[in-house]
Motif scaffolding. Structure first.
Motif, PDB file in Angstrom:
ATOM      1  N   SER A 196      42.913  37.205  55.872  1.00 22.21           N
ATOM      2  CA  SER A 196      44.321  38.558  56.488  1.00 22.21           C
ATOM      3  C   SER A 196      45.032  37.524  57.611  1.00 22.21           C
ATOM      4  O   SER A 196      45.858  37.638  57.807  1.00 22.21           O
ATOM      5  CB  SER A 196      43.253  38.849  57.803  1.00 22.21           C
ATOM      6  N   ASN A 197      44.479  36.484  58.169  1.00 21.39           N
ATOM      7  CA  ASN A 197      45.702  35.126  58.809  1.00 21.39           C
ATOM      8  C   ASN A 197      46.589  34.424  58.346  1.00 21.39           C
ATOM      9  O   ASN A 197      47.117  34.747  58.793  1.00 21.39           O
ATOM     10  CB  ASN A 197      44.810  34.433  59.428  1.00 21.39           C
ATOM     11  N   ASP A 198      46.364  34.462  56.597  1.00 19.07           N
ATOM     12  CA  ASP A 198      47.402  33.694  55.900  1.00 19.07           C
ATOM     13  C   ASP A 198      47.681  35.260  56.300  1.00 19.07           C
ATOM     14  O   ASP A 198      49.214  33.829  54.327  1.00 19.07           O
ATOM     15  CB  ASP A 198      46.487  33.046  55.318  1.00 19.07           C
ATOM     16  N   SER A 199      47.825  35.228  55.436  1.00 18.43           N
ATOM     17  CA  SER A 199      49.025  36.705  54.586  1.00 18.43           C
ATOM     18  C   SER A 199      49.309  37.685  55.772  1.00 18.43           C
ATOM     19  O   SER A 199      49.758  39.391  54.946  1.00 18.43           O
ATOM     20  CB  SER A 199      47.271  38.100  53.608  1.00 18.43           C
ATOM     21  N   ASP A 200      49.819  37.833  56.464  1.00 17.86           N
ATOM     22  CA  ASP A 200      50.263  38.927  57.347  1.00 17.86           C
ATOM     23  C   ASP A 200      51.583  39.051  56.875  1.00 17.86           C
ATOM     24  O   ASP A 200      52.116  40.257  56.830  1.00 17.86           O
ATOM     25  CB  ASP A 200      50.132  38.394  58.742  1.00 17.86           C
ATOM     26  N   THR A 201      52.354  38.222  56.530  1.00 17.17           N
ATOM     27  CA  THR A 201      53.864  38.251  55.518  1.00 17.17           C
ATOM     28  C   THR A 201      53.930  39.297  54.384  1.00 17.17           C
ATOM     29  O   THR A 201      54.648  40.152  54.359  1.00 17.17           O
ATOM     30  CB  THR A 201      53.886  37.055  55.808  1.00 17.17           C
ATOM     31  N   GLN A 202      53.028  38.738  53.374  1.00 23.29           N
ATOM     32  CA  GLN A 202      52.840  39.595  52.820  1.00 23.29           C
ATOM     33  C   GLN A 202      52.714  40.511  52.711  1.00 23.29           C
ATOM     34  O   GLN A 202      52.924  41.504  52.359  1.00 23.29           O
ATOM     35  CB  GLN A 202      52.141  38.829  51.243  1.00 23.29           C
ATOM     36  N   ASN A 203      51.232  41.333  53.243  1.00 24.91           N
ATOM     37  CA  ASN A 203      51.550  42.523  54.178  1.00 24.91           C
ATOM     38  C   ASN A 203      52.044  43.304  54.527  1.00 24.91           C
ATOM     39  O   ASN A 203      52.418  44.449  53.735  1.00 24.91           O
ATOM     40  CB  ASN A 203      49.776  42.661  54.817  1.00 24.91           C
ATOM     41  N   SER A 225      39.846  53.426  46.347  1.00 30.06           N
ATOM     42  CA  SER A 225      40.740  52.349  46.027  1.00 30.06           C
ATOM     43  C   SER A 225      42.431  51.798  46.533  1.00 30.06           C
ATOM     44  O   SER A 225      42.743  50.902  46.117  1.00 30.06           O
ATOM     45  CB  SER A 225      41.395  53.192  44.313  1.00 30.06           C
ATOM     46  N   ARG A 226      43.070  52.585  46.923  1.00 32.63           N
ATOM     47  CA  ARG A 226      44.441  52.935  47.728  1.00 32.63           C
ATOM     48  C   ARG A 226      44.015  51.723  48.966  1.00 32.63           C
ATOM     49  O   ARG A 226      44.699  50.758  49.006  1.00 32.63           O
ATOM     50  CB  ARG A 226      44.707  54.098  47.965  1.00 32.63           C
ATOM     51  N   GLN A 227      42.596  51.650  49.618  1.00 32.80           N
ATOM     52  CA  GLN A 227      42.580  50.710  50.292  1.00 32.80           C
ATOM     53  C   GLN A 227      42.465  49.048  49.377  1.00 32.80           C
ATOM     54  O   GLN A 227      42.563  48.021  50.442  1.00 32.80           O
ATOM     55  CB  GLN A 227      40.789  50.971  51.409  1.00 32.80           C
ATOM     56  N   ARG A 228      42.051  49.258  48.847  1.00 31.10           N
ATOM     57  CA  ARG A 228      41.316  47.676  47.994  1.00 31.10           C
ATOM     58  C   ARG A 228      42.633  47.107  46.808  1.00 31.10           C
ATOM     59  O   ARG A 228      42.901  46.408  47.291  1.00 31.10           O
ATOM     60  CB  ARG A 228      40.768  48.318  46.842  1.00 31.10           C
ATOM     61  N   LEU A 229      43.992  48.560  46.955  1.00 32.33           N
ATOM     62  CA  LEU A 229      44.882  47.723  45.814  1.00 32.33           C
ATOM     63  C   LEU A 229      46.349  47.538  46.997  1.00 32.33           C
ATOM     64  O   LEU A 229      46.716  45.896  47.360  1.00 32.33           O
ATOM     65  CB  LEU A 229      46.010  48.506  45.511  1.00 32.33           C
ATOM     66  N   ASP A 230      45.507  47.979  48.502  1.00 35.08           N
ATOM     67  CA  ASP A 230      46.501  47.620  49.591  1.00 35.08           C
ATOM     68  C   ASP A 230      45.811  46.286  50.074  1.00 35.08           C
ATOM     69  O   ASP A 230      46.810  45.116  50.550  1.00 35.08           O
ATOM     70  CB  ASP A 230      46.110  48.496  51.330  1.00 35.08           C
ATOM     71  N   ARG A 231      44.877  45.518  49.665  1.00 32.08           N
ATOM     72  CA  ARG A 231      44.334  44.708  50.248  1.00 32.08           C
ATOM     73  C   ARG A 231      44.499  43.454  49.159  1.00 32.08           C
ATOM     74  O   ARG A 231      44.209  41.958  49.433  1.00 32.08           O
ATOM     75  CB  ARG A 231      42.569  44.672  50.440  1.00 32.08           C
ATOM     76  N   LEU A 232      44.676  43.471  48.433  1.00 28.70           N
ATOM     77  CA  LEU A 232      44.711  43.069  46.792  1.00 28.70           C
ATOM     78  C   LEU A 232      46.323  42.727  47.180  1.00 28.70           C
ATOM     79  O   LEU A 232      46.836  41.623  46.363  1.00 28.70           O
ATOM     80  CB  LEU A 232      44.091  43.368  45.481  1.00 28.70           C
ATOM     81  N   MET A 233      47.299  43.360  46.905  1.00 32.98           N
ATOM     82  CA  MET A 233      48.688  43.257  46.683  1.00 32.98           C
ATOM     83  C   MET A 233      49.268  42.066  47.960  1.00 32.98           C
ATOM     84  O   MET A 233      49.933  41.231  47.120  1.00 32.98           O
ATOM     85  CB  MET A 233      49.666  44.465  47.245  1.00 32.98           C
ATOM     86  N   PRO A 234      48.711  41.695  48.613  1.00 33.13           N
ATOM     87  CA  PRO A 234      49.438  40.360  49.513  1.00 33.13           C
ATOM     88  C   PRO A 234      49.049  39.251  49.303  1.00 33.13           C
ATOM     89  O   PRO A 234      49.527  38.710  49.134  1.00 33.13           O
ATOM     90  CB  PRO A 234      49.137  40.334  50.572  1.00 33.13           C
ATOM     91  N   ILE A 235      47.405  39.356  48.173  1.00 34.98           N
ATOM     92  CA  ILE A 235      46.859  38.726  47.817  1.00 34.98           C
ATOM     93  C   ILE A 235      47.688  37.962  46.191  1.00 34.98           C
ATOM     94  O   ILE A 235      48.024  36.625  45.796  1.00 34.98           O
ATOM     95  CB  ILE A 235      45.647  37.989  46.800  1.00 34.98           C
ATOM     96  N   VAL A 236      47.964  39.441  45.570  1.00 31.73           N
ATOM     97  CA  VAL A 236      48.990  39.365  44.253  1.00 31.73           C
ATOM     98  C   VAL A 236      50.371  38.706  45.109  1.00 31.73           C
ATOM     99  O   VAL A 236      51.122  37.486  44.087  1.00 31.73           O
ATOM    100  CB  VAL A 236      49.047  40.624  43.733  1.00 31.73           C
ATOM    101  N   ILE A 237      51.313  38.828  45.496  1.00 27.73           N
ATOM    102  CA  ILE A 237      52.259  38.431  46.014  1.00 27.73           C
ATOM    103  C   ILE A 237      52.173  37.259  46.288  1.00 27.73           C
ATOM    104  O   ILE A 237      52.810  35.994  45.470  1.00 27.73           O
ATOM    105  CB  ILE A 237      52.671  38.712  47.443  1.00 27.73           C
ATOM    106  N   ARG A 238      50.988  36.326  47.360  1.00 25.47           N
ATOM    107  CA  ARG A 238      51.137  34.965  47.408  1.00 25.47           C
ATOM    108  C   ARG A 238      50.672  34.309  46.810  1.00 25.47           C
ATOM    109  O   ARG A 238      51.874  32.847  45.920  1.00 25.47           O
ATOM    110  CB  ARG A 238      49.892  34.976  48.299  1.00 25.47           C
ATOM    111  N   GLN A 239      49.895  34.437  45.679  1.00 28.33           N
ATOM    112  CA  GLN A 239      49.734  33.776  44.122  1.00 28.33           C
ATOM    113  C   GLN A 239      50.684  33.789  43.085  1.00 28.33           C
ATOM    114  O   GLN A 239      50.772  32.515  42.271  1.00 28.33           O
ATOM    115  CB  GLN A 239      48.156  34.364  43.706  1.00 28.33           C
ATOM    116  N   SER A 240      50.933  34.971  43.257  1.00 27.33           N
ATOM    117  CA  SER A 240      52.831  35.213  42.210  1.00 27.33           C
ATOM    118  C   SER A 240      53.404  33.782  42.946  1.00 27.33           C
ATOM    119  O   SER A 240      54.096  33.185  41.820  1.00 27.33           O
ATOM    120  CB  SER A 240      53.176  36.330  42.042  1.00 27.33           C
TER     121      SER A 240
END
Length: 912
Positions: free
Chosen positions: A431-438, A485-500
């Motif tokens: 959460s600290n590392d993904s503010d921008t991606q979120n 499921s929507r909450q989970r996807l919302d948590r995953l997408m910043p990680i997907v952006i960062r890792q991609s």
């Protein structure tokens, strides 16, 4: 011990028995009181303490008892319990019984008392009401389902028994007084509970807990099968799935309840929601433990029995729908199975098994004291000494130290399995590392800032990438997801952006990962998997970035995502012997269900291919090793398929077919790729009159088995054109007919093909016969000039049919490409194998080129150049197939040197 001494006077009790009795009295005041009360109990123990209390002995005791009414029934059942319990306690405390005996004896006692009580109670009810019948006149019986430890046959000596009562169909009785089946079975159930649970002068048999039935204490006491099904379909909760893992019919007709509940308990897909659900359930239990001050409860407290059970059962909930072997009841058996399957590490599983045995033994000793259901550690010094002594420790402190070590091991394993402590830390870091991606994902920034941020992250086409993200978030698919499921996807997408962004082709990796997520997001379990295992998500992003074929492969078969979780097995070399045993076991488990077997075999193959692809993309596998592994996998699947398919044939003339599969082409040469088809032919050697027809039918079934498209996809595409007479020939050939054809009718190109052929599955004797024919064909003396003309003529026809463009290079078909290398090797083998027998051995093109140079048949420098070119071509071909390129063409300028090397050897051989 004065009372027991008096009772023992005049008996032939040995000193060891007396010592054991003294130890039992010290550890179990309940036992001492029971023995002092009834001399017959002591005599029974004296005579039989060295024997396991078998179920036949229990049945005999009840058979000879004078049971004439409910009062005498209750007395007999309780007297049996006293005898069984005393022997269990004596044998356990004195080292004569292990945990498995204690659990089995106690579970047997529960089942035999339940069955006996139902038998008598039904007999007496029938005198008034007759027998219950369905509306069609079918006799109805009470079905008693044992839940919890009774269902798992791991019952405690002083445990409740959790029961659910069921009957099959509505209807009524046929006696002088007619009542509905519901009323009849309710009366029977109440009498059954009383027969076991009521405390009389002889005590009780088992305390009965009915709270696990539909709607709990508010629900009806007995449910019909229809009512049971409706409840679990519409109202079944997650904890009830957990409870029903151990549900087992202990009285009444078998099968109907299990069949009805299996889809509720075990999902068809891998269910990673179970991790979060069971973690929440354990957290709720832990809160209750803290509120009630039960930290020293060895069942419910941290590191206790319940946590071991949760570890075992979460794997059952997640995977039991896919792997029926996990649908078992006992905890210890489940832990051993998880260990054997590699789902738990050997050391971890062994520690859990050891801890479970210790904790269950301790649990029993706590209950032996006063025949009370308790799992709380003692508080007083006297009680502590008693328990330490019962556990074979001289003092409390070393016992407590050992207990705490086991509890710490269990707690660590539980947290590792459920990511209990790590998940909170990770989510905080992310959460600290993904503010921008979120902010990008949630649309909280102006477009220009989003584009700037994406560009800084490393995306080359930020506009297209942002548009794709916005399209996903505004799509109906996303908007219609369940809230969790929507909450989970919302948590995953910043990680997907960062890792991609960390991939070389960041934009492509993100776009392909989004396509994958879109295809799986409606299955909450897959979003749960990525949430629970972020390392798996990172690997998925890498695979998607590396290959559109792999991303489509995952999207079409998301069940394979499970294979990405354990990196230890993911990156290890395949053990084909172990894999074959695993697949054979799967087929045996699904025997009789061809559709399920076909799906299971496809899942097995897909999982194995994905593991290899992960190693390939990570750079761990040289191409030649990858081809060896893919060829080994296909060979394994053929070897398991043949007996599986043959067994299912309705018409066959023998138990074991005299039948073999011969591989040609890439499989024959051990050069299989991800998308290669299987060039195979079928041979048999059997004089039975029905052999030809039966084996023809068998071959057709094999072909359908491999080529059919099921929910799990296709197994392999097969090509049978290389059989004698091609598509116009029979699907199967006898060994003799094949021999005759190869010597007298086969074309030169068929002899070229046989240089790369090998036996892969079926009857080994036929495989040996084929190899003799192959060598005989290859080592024939030939007219070399005529052979050259025929081979070059065939190659020219192939070139003309391809209509190749001069500006592009077809890796396989262009002049100087792969086919030229193969034709060179095949010509040289056919030309010189009669003088050099080792050339007839099928060792692959590269090894043969080296051998030909060693034999001075070709120039060693030319050989090295062609070997290098061949390897380059295969790598290019492999790379293009990973990118899902349909035509294997590249710019001709990229392979100038390779073409020169191959052409030089070609001209040195074929120039006339």
């Amino acid at each position: 011990m004065h009372t027991l001494e008096n009772l023992l006077s005049g008996t032939q009790a040995s000193s060891s028995f007396v010592a054991g009795l003294a130890h039992m009295e010290n550890c179990s005041p309940f036992s001492a009181r029971l023995l002092a009360k009834d001399a017959q109990l002591l005599n029974d123990l004296l005579e039989n303490h060295d024997k396991v209390y078998e179920i036949a002995e229990m049945q005999h005791f009840l058979n000879v008892a004078q049971i004439v009414d409910e009062i005498s029934l209750k007395k007999a059942l309780r007297q049996l319990r006293q005898r069984v319990l005393l022997r269990i306690i004596y044998r356990d405390l004195n080292g004569l019984a292990d945990l498995s005996e204690v659990l089995a004896s106690t579970s047997n006692l529960a089942e035999i008392t339940l069955n006996t009580a139902v038998e008598y109670l039904q007999l007496w009810l029938a005198q008034k009401f007759g027998t219950p019948l369905s509306e069609t006149g079918k006799l109805q019986s009470l079905i008693v389902v044992g839940m919890g430890k009774l269902g798992g046959r791991e019952l405690n000596v002083s445990s409740d028994i959790d029961l659910i009562f069921v009957y099959e169909s509505e209807g009524e009785t046929n006696g002088t007084e007619i009542i509905s089946n519901q009323d009849y079975f309710t009366q029977l159930a109440k009498k059954l509970i009383s027969a076991l649970d009521e405390v009389t002068e002889d005590g009780f048999v088992f305390r009965v807990d009915m709270r696990l039935r539909p709607f709990g204490a508010e629900g009806v006491l007995v449910s019909s099968l229809d009512a049971l099904e409706e409840y679990y379909q519409n109202n079944g909760r997650e904890w009830e799935r957990y409870a029903w893992i151990k549900g087992r019919v202990v009285v009444g007709p078998q099968g109907s309840v299990e069949k009805l509940l299996r889809p509720f308990v075990f999902r068809k897909y891998l269910d990673y929601n179970a991790l979060a659900k069971m973690r929440d359930l354990k957290l709720q239990i832990h809160r209750d433990v803290m509120v009630k001050g039960q930290e020293d409860n060895i069942k419910l407290g941290r590191g206790g029995i319940r946590e071991i059970e949760f570890i075992a059962q979460v794997f059952q909930l997640m995977r039991g729908g896919q792997d029926a072997s996990l649908q078992i009841k006992p905890t210890l058996e489940t832990l051993h199975l998880l260990k054997n399957k590699g789902l738990l590490l050997d050391k971890n599983a062994s520690e859990l098994i050891e801890a479970y045995v210790f904790l269950r033994n301790l649990e029993h000793r706590l209950m032996y004291v006063e025949d009370r259901q308790t799992q709380d550690l003692p508080k007083t010094d006297e009680a502590k000494v008693r328990i330490a002594n019962a556990m074979s420790f001289t003092h409390w402190d070393p016992f407590l130290n050992q207990l705490n070590q086991y509890r710490a091991l269990v707690e660590t394993s539980f947290d590792a399995t459920f990511n209990d402590k790590k998940s909170a830390e990770k989510s905080s870091e992310q959460s600290n590392d993904s503010d921008t991606q979120n902010a990008i994902w949630q649309g909280l920034l102006p477009s220009e800032l989003c584009l700037k941020a994406l560009s800084e992250l490393g995306f080359k086409e930020p506009g297209q990438t942002l548009s794709r993200l916005q399209m996903l978030r505004s799509s109906n698919r996303y908007q219609q997801l369940p809230e969790l499921s929507r909450q989970r996807l919302d948590r995953l997408m910043p990680i997907v952006i960062r890792q991609s962004a960390q991939e070389k082709n960041a934009d492509t990796a993100l776009l392909r990962t989004i396509l994958l997520l879109e295809s799986v997001c409606r299955r909450a379990s897959y979003l749960a998997l990525f949430s629970e295992y972020p390392e798996a998500l990172n690997l998925v992003i890498k695979l998607c970035g590396a290959s559109p074929w792999l991303s489509q492969y995952l999207a079409s078969q998301p069940i394979m995502l499970d294979e990405l979780l354990d990196t230890q097995t993911l990156y290890s070399a395949p053990n084909f012997k172990k894999l074959q045993i695993e697949l054979e076991n799967k087929m045996a488990l699904l025997d009789g269900d061809a559709e399920a077997q076909m799906d299971a075999m496809r899942h097995f193959k897909n999982a194995a291919v994905l593991r290899l692809a992960a190693q390939d993309v990570a750079g761990f596998l040289p191409l030649e090793t990858l081809s060896d592994y893919l060829s080994g996998l296909a060979t394994l699947i053929l070897q398991v398929s043949l007996p599986t398919i043959w067994k299912a044939l309705k018409v066959k003339h023998c138990e074991t077919p005299k039948f073999a599969v011969i591989a040609y082409g890439k499989l024959g040469g051990g050069e299989l790729g991800y998308l290669s088809d299987l060039d195979i032919i079928f041979l048999y050697d059997d004089d039975h009159p029905a052999a030809s027809e039966n084996y023809g039918r068998f071959a057709q079934r094999i072909n359908n088995w491999f080529n059919s498209i099921t929910n799990a996809g296709i197994l392999y595409e097969t090509d049978l054109q290389l059989r004698p007479d091609g598509n116009s020939g029979l699907l199967v050939s006898s060994v003799d007919a094949f021999h005759e054809y190869q010597l007298n009718k086969a074309w030169v190109w068929e002899h070229q093909a046989i240089t790369r052929a090998r036996f892969v599955a079926g009857d080994v004797a036929i495989g040996n016969a084929f190899e003799q024919i192959r060598i005989e064909v290859i080592t024939q003396k030939r007219d070399l000039e005529k052979l050259k003309i025929e081979i070059t003529s065939m190659r020219e026809k192939m070139r003309l049919s391809q209509r190749l463009n001069a500006d592009t290079f077809d890796i396989k078909h262009s002049t100087g490409g792969i086919v030229d290398v193969e034709f060179i090797v095949q010509y040289l083998v056919l030309a010189y194998a009669n003088k050099h027998a080792n050339l007839a051995v099928n060792v692959g093109n590269i090894a043969l080129l080296n051998l030909l140079a060693t034999l001075n048949i070709i120039d060693s420098q030319l050989s090295e150049g062609v070997i290098s070119a061949y390897r380059d071509y295969r790598k290019l071909q492999h790379g293009l197939k990973l990118q899902d390129t349909k035509q294997l063409k590249i710019e001709a300028t990229l392979v100038v040197n390779q073409v020169k090397s191959v052409s030089a050897l070609w001209h040195s051989i074929f120039s006339i």
